[in-house]
Design a protein around this motif. Structure first.
Motif, PDB file in Angstrom:
ATOM      1  N   LYS A 115      -5.664   3.914  -3.278  1.00 63.35           N
ATOM      2  CA  LYS A 115      -6.590   4.806  -3.396  1.00 63.35           C
ATOM      3  C   LYS A 115      -8.000   4.435  -3.842  1.00 63.35           C
ATOM      4  CE  LYS A 115      -7.606   9.872  -2.852  1.00 63.35           C
ATOM      5  NZ  LYS A 115      -7.051  11.371  -3.250  1.00 63.35           N
ATOM      6  N   TYR A 116      -7.835   4.692  -5.042  1.00 70.80           N
ATOM      7  CA  TYR A 116      -8.474   4.116  -5.728  1.00 70.80           C
ATOM      8  C   TYR A 116      -9.300   2.606  -6.170  1.00 70.80           C
ATOM      9  CZ  TYR A 116     -10.489   1.396 -10.449  1.00 70.80           C
ATOM     10  OH  TYR A 116     -10.896   0.630 -11.133  1.00 70.80           O
ATOM     11  N   LEU A 117      -8.567   1.587  -5.229  1.00 71.89           N
ATOM     12  CA  LEU A 117      -9.444   0.202  -5.251  1.00 71.89           C
ATOM     13  C   LEU A 117      -9.919   0.311  -3.398  1.00 71.89           C
ATOM     14  CD1 LEU A 117      -6.515  -1.983  -5.519  1.00 71.89           C
ATOM     15  CD2 LEU A 117      -8.426  -1.654  -6.833  1.00 71.89           C
ATOM     16  N   SER A 118      -9.930   1.193  -3.128  1.00 71.00           N
ATOM     17  CA  SER A 118     -10.703   1.943  -1.766  1.00 71.00           C
ATOM     18  C   SER A 118     -12.076   2.780  -1.875  1.00 71.00           C
ATOM     19  CB  SER A 118      -9.677   2.810  -1.010  1.00 71.00           C
ATOM     20  OG  SER A 118     -10.445   2.390   0.339  1.00 71.00           O
ATOM     21  N   ASN A 119     -11.597   3.623  -2.725  1.00 75.53           N
ATOM     22  CA  ASN A 119     -12.557   4.158  -3.158  1.00 75.53           C
ATOM     23  C   ASN A 119     -13.764   3.294  -4.414  1.00 75.53           C
ATOM     24  OD1 ASN A 119     -11.528   6.677  -2.290  1.00 75.53           O
ATOM     25  ND2 ASN A 119     -10.674   7.212  -4.134  1.00 75.53           N
ATOM     26  N   ARG A 120     -13.084   2.400  -4.849  1.00 78.56           N
ATOM     27  CA  ARG A 120     -14.365   1.717  -5.719  1.00 78.56           C
ATOM     28  C   ARG A 120     -14.986   1.201  -4.809  1.00 78.56           C
ATOM     29  NH1 ARG A 120     -11.868  -2.660  -9.861  1.00 78.56           N
ATOM     30  NH2 ARG A 120     -10.622  -3.902  -8.176  1.00 78.56           N
ATOM     31  N   ARG A 169     -15.806   1.579  -1.814  1.00 80.87           N
ATOM     32  CA  ARG A 169     -16.693   2.354  -1.577  1.00 80.87           C
ATOM     33  C   ARG A 169     -18.047   2.471  -1.597  1.00 80.87           C
ATOM     34  NH1 ARG A 169     -12.662   5.184   1.528  1.00 80.87           N
ATOM     35  NH2 ARG A 169     -12.537   6.467   0.147  1.00 80.87           N
ATOM     36  N   ALA A 170     -17.810   2.766  -3.250  1.00 81.86           N
ATOM     37  CA  ALA A 170     -18.617   3.050  -4.238  1.00 81.86           C
ATOM     38  C   ALA A 170     -19.873   1.640  -4.138  1.00 81.86           C
ATOM     39  CB  ALA A 170     -18.271   3.499  -5.287  1.00 81.86           C
ATOM     40  N   ARG A 171     -19.059   0.226  -4.858  1.00 86.61           N
ATOM     41  CA  ARG A 171     -19.571  -0.562  -5.005  1.00 86.61           C
ATOM     42  C   ARG A 171     -20.649  -0.314  -3.839  1.00 86.61           C
ATOM     43  NH1 ARG A 171     -15.500  -4.795  -8.508  1.00 86.61           N
ATOM     44  NH2 ARG A 171     -15.482  -3.611  -9.940  1.00 86.61           N
ATOM     45  N   SER A 172     -19.877  -0.705  -2.448  1.00 84.75           N
ATOM     46  CA  SER A 172     -20.701  -1.201  -1.147  1.00 84.75           C
ATOM     47  C   SER A 172     -22.253   0.011  -1.705  1.00 84.75           C
ATOM     48  CB  SER A 172     -20.135  -0.980  -0.336  1.00 84.75           C
ATOM     49  OG  SER A 172     -20.184  -1.323   1.479  1.00 84.75           O
ATOM     50  N   PHE A 173     -21.404   0.660  -1.404  1.00 86.64           N
ATOM     51  CA  PHE A 173     -22.808   2.096  -1.241  1.00 86.64           C
ATOM     52  C   PHE A 173     -23.879   1.567  -2.414  1.00 86.64           C
ATOM     53  CE2 PHE A 173     -24.834   5.929  -3.200  1.00 86.64           C
ATOM     54  CZ  PHE A 173     -25.515   6.367  -1.548  1.00 86.64           C
ATOM     55  N   ILE A 174     -23.898   1.432  -3.359  1.00 83.75           N
ATOM     56  CA  ILE A 174     -24.451   0.620  -3.878  1.00 83.75           C
ATOM     57  C   ILE A 174     -25.262  -0.431  -3.725  1.00 83.75           C
ATOM     58  CG2 ILE A 174     -25.217  -0.108  -6.832  1.00 83.75           C
ATOM     59  CD1 ILE A 174     -22.986   2.344  -7.394  1.00 83.75           C
ATOM     60  N   ARG A 175     -24.933  -1.727  -3.654  1.00 85.42           N
ATOM     61  CA  ARG A 175     -25.444  -2.470  -3.015  1.00 85.42           C
ATOM     62  C   ARG A 175     -26.032  -2.110  -2.165  1.00 85.42           C
ATOM     63  NH1 ARG A 175     -20.053  -5.171  -4.568  1.00 85.42           N
ATOM     64  NH2 ARG A 175     -20.044  -5.769  -6.431  1.00 85.42           N
ATOM     65  N   ASN A 176     -25.809  -1.732  -1.047  1.00 79.04           N
ATOM     66  CA  ASN A 176     -26.513  -1.740   0.115  1.00 79.04           C
ATOM     67  C   ASN A 176     -26.727  -0.400   0.680  1.00 79.04           C
ATOM     68  OD1 ASN A 176     -25.158  -4.045   0.282  1.00 79.04           O
ATOM     69  ND2 ASN A 176     -23.233  -3.091   1.123  1.00 79.04           N
ATOM     70  N   GLN A 190       1.211  -1.213  -0.253  1.00 80.05           N
ATOM     71  CA  GLN A 190      -0.479   0.148  -0.357  1.00 80.05           C
ATOM     72  C   GLN A 190       1.364   1.434   0.066  1.00 80.05           C
ATOM     73  OE1 GLN A 190      -2.904  -0.740   3.599  1.00 80.05           O
ATOM     74  NE2 GLN A 190      -4.910  -1.363   1.436  1.00 80.05           N
ATOM     75  N   GLU A 191       1.976   1.373   0.317  1.00 84.63           N
ATOM     76  CA  GLU A 191       2.922   2.512   0.963  1.00 84.63           C
ATOM     77  C   GLU A 191       3.292   2.600  -0.988  1.00 84.63           C
ATOM     78  OE1 GLU A 191       3.739   5.369   3.027  1.00 84.63           O
ATOM     79  OE2 GLU A 191       1.771   4.607   3.458  1.00 84.63           O
TER      80      GLU A 191
END
Length: 62
Positions: free
Chosen positions: A20-25, A27-34, A12-13
């Motif tokens: 950061k891209y993977l984390s944002n992606r 979170r976006a998917r989780s928001f949409i699904r849940n 990660q470092e």
């Protein structure tokens, strides 16, 4: 700390932007699904279409 945890932290470092891209992606998917409401989904569909058009324009201008 386990060896795997240390390896993950080191990766990660070394790959901050991609991590950061993977984390944002994620979170976006989780928001949409849940959590997203119909109103949210309608807004997101518009944003996705606008982004798609932007990316297609970038590809055609190369």
């Amino acid at each position: 700390m386990s060896n795997q945890t240390e390896a993950n932290k080191k990766w990660q470092e070394k790959n901050k932007e991609y991590a950061k891209y993977l984390s944002n992606r994620s979170r976006a998917r989780s928001f949409i699904r849940n959590h997203a409401t119909l109103e949210d989904l309608e807004e997101l569909e518009g944003l996705i279409e606008a982004r798609r058009e932007d990316l297609e324009n970038i590809d055609t201008n190369k």
